[in-house]
Design a protein around this motif. Sequence first.
Motif, short mmCIF file in Angstrom:
data_model
loop_
_atom_site.label_atom_id
_atom_site.label_comp_id
_atom_site.label_asym_id
_atom_site.label_seq_id
_atom_site.Cartn_x
_atom_site.Cartn_y
_atom_site.Cartn_z
N SER A 84 10.62 -0.94 1.76
CA SER A 84 10.63 -2.32 2.26
C SER A 84 9.48 -2.60 3.20
O SER A 84 9.22 -3.76 3.54
N ASN A 85 8.74 -1.56 3.62
CA ASN A 85 7.62 -1.74 4.55
C ASN A 85 6.34 -1.10 4.03
O ASN A 85 5.42 -0.84 4.80
N ARG A 86 6.28 -0.84 2.72
CA ARG A 86 5.16 -0.10 2.16
C ARG A 86 3.81 -0.76 2.47
O ARG A 86 2.85 -0.10 2.87
N ASP A 87 3.73 -2.06 2.29
CA ASP A 87 2.45 -2.74 2.53
C ASP A 87 2.04 -2.64 4.00
O ASP A 87 0.87 -2.39 4.31
N ALA A 88 2.99 -2.84 4.90
CA ALA A 88 2.69 -2.77 6.33
C ALA A 88 2.25 -1.37 6.73
O ALA A 88 1.38 -1.20 7.59
N ILE A 89 2.83 -0.37 6.10
CA ILE A 89 2.51 1.02 6.43
C ILE A 89 1.13 1.42 5.90
O ILE A 89 0.33 2.03 6.62
N GLU A 90 0.83 1.07 4.66
CA GLU A 90 -0.36 1.61 3.99
C GLU A 90 -1.58 0.71 4.06
O GLU A 90 -2.67 1.15 3.70
N THR A 91 -1.42 -0.54 4.50
CA THR A 91 -2.59 -1.43 4.61
C THR A 91 -3.26 -1.17 5.95
O THR A 91 -2.68 -1.44 7.01
N PRO A 92 -4.50 -0.66 5.95
CA PRO A 92 -5.11 -0.27 7.22
C PRO A 92 -5.73 -1.45 7.98
O PRO A 92 -6.02 -2.50 7.40
N PHE A 93 -5.91 -1.24 9.27
CA PHE A 93 -6.78 -2.12 10.03
C PHE A 93 -8.19 -1.93 9.45
O PHE A 93 -8.59 -0.81 9.14
N GLY A 100 -11.04 8.21 -0.93
CA GLY A 100 -11.43 7.58 -2.18
C GLY A 100 -10.94 6.15 -2.31
O GLY A 100 -9.76 5.87 -2.08
N PRO A 101 -11.84 5.24 -2.67
CA PRO A 101 -11.42 3.84 -2.85
C PRO A 101 -10.46 3.65 -4.01
O PRO A 101 -9.70 2.68 -4.06
N ASP A 102 -10.46 4.60 -4.97
CA ASP A 102 -9.54 4.53 -6.10
C ASP A 102 -8.48 5.63 -5.98
O ASP A 102 -7.99 6.17 -6.99
N ALA A 103 -8.10 5.95 -4.76
CA ALA A 103 -7.14 7.03 -4.51
C ALA A 103 -5.80 6.72 -5.14
O ALA A 103 -5.40 5.56 -5.26
N ASP A 104 -5.08 7.78 -5.54
CA ASP A 104 -3.74 7.60 -6.10
C ASP A 104 -2.64 8.02 -5.13
O ASP A 104 -1.45 7.86 -5.42
N VAL A 105 -3.03 8.57 -3.97
CA VAL A 105 -2.07 8.91 -2.92
C VAL A 105 -2.64 8.47 -1.58
O VAL A 105 -3.83 8.69 -1.30
N THR A 106 -1.80 7.85 -0.77
CA THR A 106 -2.21 7.43 0.58
C THR A 106 -1.42 8.23 1.61
O THR A 106 -0.20 8.30 1.56
N LEU A 107 -2.15 8.84 2.51
CA LEU A 107 -1.57 9.56 3.64
C LEU A 107 -1.79 8.70 4.88
O LEU A 107 -2.93 8.34 5.19
N VAL A 108 -0.73 8.35 5.57
CA VAL A 108 -0.83 7.54 6.78
C VAL A 108 -0.51 8.43 7.97
O VAL A 108 0.53 9.09 8.00
N LEU A 137 -6.83 8.24 3.39
CA LEU A 137 -6.23 8.44 4.71
C LEU A 137 -6.29 7.14 5.50
O LEU A 137 -7.35 6.55 5.65
N VAL A 138 -5.14 6.71 6.00
CA VAL A 138 -5.05 5.54 6.88
C VAL A 138 -4.66 6.03 8.26
O VAL A 138 -3.63 6.70 8.43
N TRP A 139 -5.50 5.72 9.26
CA TRP A 139 -5.18 6.08 10.64
C TRP A 139 -4.42 4.94 11.30
O TRP A 139 -4.79 3.77 11.18
N ARG A 140 -3.36 5.29 12.02
CA ARG A 140 -2.63 4.31 12.81
C ARG A 140 -2.57 4.80 14.26
O ARG A 140 -1.89 5.79 14.56
#
Length: 274
Positions: A84-93, A100-108, A137-140
Amino acid sequence: MSQAPETRPQPPRWPALALALVAGGALGALLWQQFAPAQRAADPLQDKQQVERLVRETLLANPDIIPEAINRLQQREVERLLASNRDAIETPFAGAWTGGPDADVTLVEFFDFNCPFCRQGKADIDRLLAEDPKLKLVWRDFPVLGPASDRFALASLSAARQGRYRQFLDAAFSIGGRLTEEKLIQAIRRAGLNERQVAEDLKSPELRREIESNLNLGRALGLTGTPSYIIGNRIISGAVGYEELQAAIAEARANPAQPAPGLDDRAKEPSVLQ
């Protein structure tokens, strides 16, 4: 794992007793469904007593059912919360990501610049990024260890605006020790940032809102310290090491995150940030 101060409110967690009761209730419902209509007594009370007896006997004979059911219920809730929060979690600042810009896995990664375990885990993250071109990789920034953490977090977002987030992160973690204002200036200069821009951004309402958004998101996800990682449908707490992170990435790649059971449409369950 560095712990957030106790004064920070945490989301309610289901106590084990409540989960056990739910698990027992689920087992009772299953046994009731398995009763053929012809086997059910004419008296509903007698049916109820018979099901309760079977549930009790089953649990006493197989006590390991309860922890297994509790684990499954907890994982289901985690999956529902993440879905329910996937976009908020994985969309970076903007600028606070790499890979990779075409990555198939996102690590936050939720981290604090003042956290020694985040510094320790950085080598594992760098290795994963170097070896896996399909990893993003998305840094928060999650400053929970005091005012100095907050200042570094704001400076890092200024670095993101300047397209030098990773350079600032590398510089800050290479200095070591407890954070100070002098070390902040040192990191800014090592990263090649525009110092005047950073000074303005340290007072930026927009960057302050981003930090608060990260803190609110972390609390909603039940994060109690740093580092914390979100990979697929898993929340991983602490500097767990290269092997466990790599295994979680492989699992996420083999089983792409889907809406959690009972959440066919995200609109049915609002984001915790709404």
